[in-house]
Design an enzyme around this catalytic site. Structure first.
Site, PDB file in Angstrom:
ATOM      1  N   ASP A  94       0.801  -1.228   0.000  1.00 50.33           N
ATOM      2  CA  ASP A  94       0.000   0.000   0.000  1.00 50.33           C
ATOM      3  C   ASP A  94       0.832   1.275   0.000  1.00 50.33           C
ATOM      4  O   ASP A  94       0.303   2.354   0.274  1.00 50.33           O
ATOM      5  CB  ASP A  94      -0.938   0.007   1.204  1.00 50.33           C
ATOM      6  CG  ASP A  94      -0.193   0.107   2.523  1.00 50.33           C
ATOM      7  OD1 ASP A  94       0.955  -0.363   2.591  1.00 50.33           O
ATOM      8  OD2 ASP A  94      -0.754   0.663   3.480  1.00 50.33           O
ATOM      9  N   GLU A  95       2.113   1.188  -0.321  1.00 48.08           N
ATOM     10  CA  GLU A  95       2.955   2.382  -0.214  1.00 48.08           C
ATOM     11  C   GLU A  95       4.121   2.280  -1.189  1.00 48.08           C
ATOM     12  O   GLU A  95       4.680   1.204  -1.395  1.00 48.08           O
ATOM     13  CB  GLU A  95       3.476   2.503   1.221  1.00 48.08           C
ATOM     14  CG  GLU A  95       4.224   3.769   1.522  1.00 48.08           C
ATOM     15  CD  GLU A  95       4.552   3.895   3.006  1.00 48.08           C
ATOM     16  OE1 GLU A  95       4.843   5.018   3.452  1.00 48.08           O
ATOM     17  OE2 GLU A  95       4.522   2.864   3.708  1.00 48.08           O
TER      18      GLU A  95
END
Length: 352
Positions: A94-95
């Site tokens: 997610d990053e």
């Protein structure tokens, strides 16, 4: 992404929206993998024991993780990133860091790129993301956390040092709980106080990381966005339903863990020469044993046999109850790289 796993569960299950949600197992041996913002208001966070989380919020909703779903959404998001630049360095599902100095859209202002990416993510996934914009990775990472959720924050060269001087030391990327406690003991609670220490003093207290802290508090970070992906480690661990202390039970658990590590390594064609055994006791203290061999660990038998050697090296095996055990492969082969293009580095405006 904002509370990524929990937000996906709330998106897919309308009855969870606006309620405290934890992704994980709610039993007495469970651990929180992710928490919604409603749950975070109660001080609930990832890696917290489930029993602690339930004490803080008795109406907390536990949801079993669906990692395949999370990977699918992650792939959507990474594809959006690559519409703008090939220089994408994922940190997790997610990053990611993006270098948009040279970008496919020919856009001149980095902040506008961030806004557009945020809007596109929300339009395609119904999820919100937070973005940080700055002239190096360290500052961009801090900026991305600064206005969560659904935030966008810019740190320009002109305001970087002053911003860092006011920043709590816990907010510095790379400063964990233990390091923060050591810094507090030295009277360091903000960037301003960290800046008063020389590089030599910081290295004496924190080893090689001291040089990074010395540079970071001055807004210096020369690391490039690495668009080549190199997996540095791979492993598996298990938290037992009941504490184990008999050697026969531990060897049975080690057998299952070694088989899982072997399965994951085969799937990813991952080759490594170092194996690390991790043990967490019932009182949550942790020990590890590690060994490097002159050959790549390719078979289940090699993993299990070396894991057993490491287990038998632990002094109090059979005397103390064990809560968790894991194996991790490290020291990977250098040829496990997926190359990507290397665009020319130019300067780019990132005006607010």
């Amino acid at each position: 992404m904002d509370a990524f796993y929990a937000s996906i569960e709330q998106r897919d299950n309308p009855e969870y929206r606006g309620k405290p949600v934890a992704v994980g197992y709610g039993g007495k041996r469970g651990v929180v993998a992710a928490a919604s913002y409603e749950a975070r208001q109660y001080g609930i966070h990832s890696a917290m024991p489930s029993v602690t989380a339930l004490r803080r919020c008795p109406r907390l909703i536990f949801v079993a993780p669906r990692f395949e779903n999370y990977k699918t959404v992650s792939n959507q998001i990474m594809q959006i990133f690559r519409e703008y630049t090939d220089k994408v360095e994922p940190l997790s599902l997610d990053e990611a860091f993006l270098d948009v100095t040279v970008n496919k859209m020919g856009m001149e202002v980095a902040t506008q790129i961030a806004k557009e990416i945020k809007e596109k993510i929300h339009r395609q996934t119904l999820l919100t993301a937070s973005a940080g914009v700055s002239y190096n990775k360290f500052l961009a990472k801090i900026a991305s956390d600064y206005k969560k959720p659904d935030g966008l924050y810019v740190i320009t060269p002109e305001k970087a040092e002053r911003f860092l001087e006011k920043l709590a030391i816990e907010k510095f990327f790379g400063v964990g709980r233990v390091t923060a406690q050591r810094m507090h003991e030295l009277g360091i609670r903000t960037g301003y106080e960290l800046k008063r220490y020389t590089e030599t003093e910081l290295v004496r207290h924190f080893g090689k990381a001291g040089t990074l802290y010395y540079q970071f508090v001055r807004g210096i970070d020369e690391r490039e966005v690495e668009s080549e992906y190199v997996r540095k480690s791979l492993g598996a661990e298990e938290t037992f339903a009941e504490d184990l202390h008999e050697l026969v039970d531990l060897l049975h658990a080690l057998d299952e863990i070694a088989r899982e590590v072997h399965r994951r390594a085969q799937k990813r064609n991952f080759l490594a020469r170092t194996l690390t055994l991790k043990i967490k006791y019932a009182d949550f203290t942790t020990v590890s044993r590690s060994r490097t061999v002159p050959y790549y660990l390719k078979t289940y038998d090699q993993l299990f046999d070396l894991g057993k050697e490491l287990l038998l090296q632990v002094d109090d095996i059979g005397e103390r109850s064990i809560r968790l055990m894991g194996l991790t492969l490290k020291n990977a082969s250098n040829d496990q790289v997926m190359p990507a293009s290397q665009p020319l580095q130019l300067s780019l405006d990132f005006r607010e």
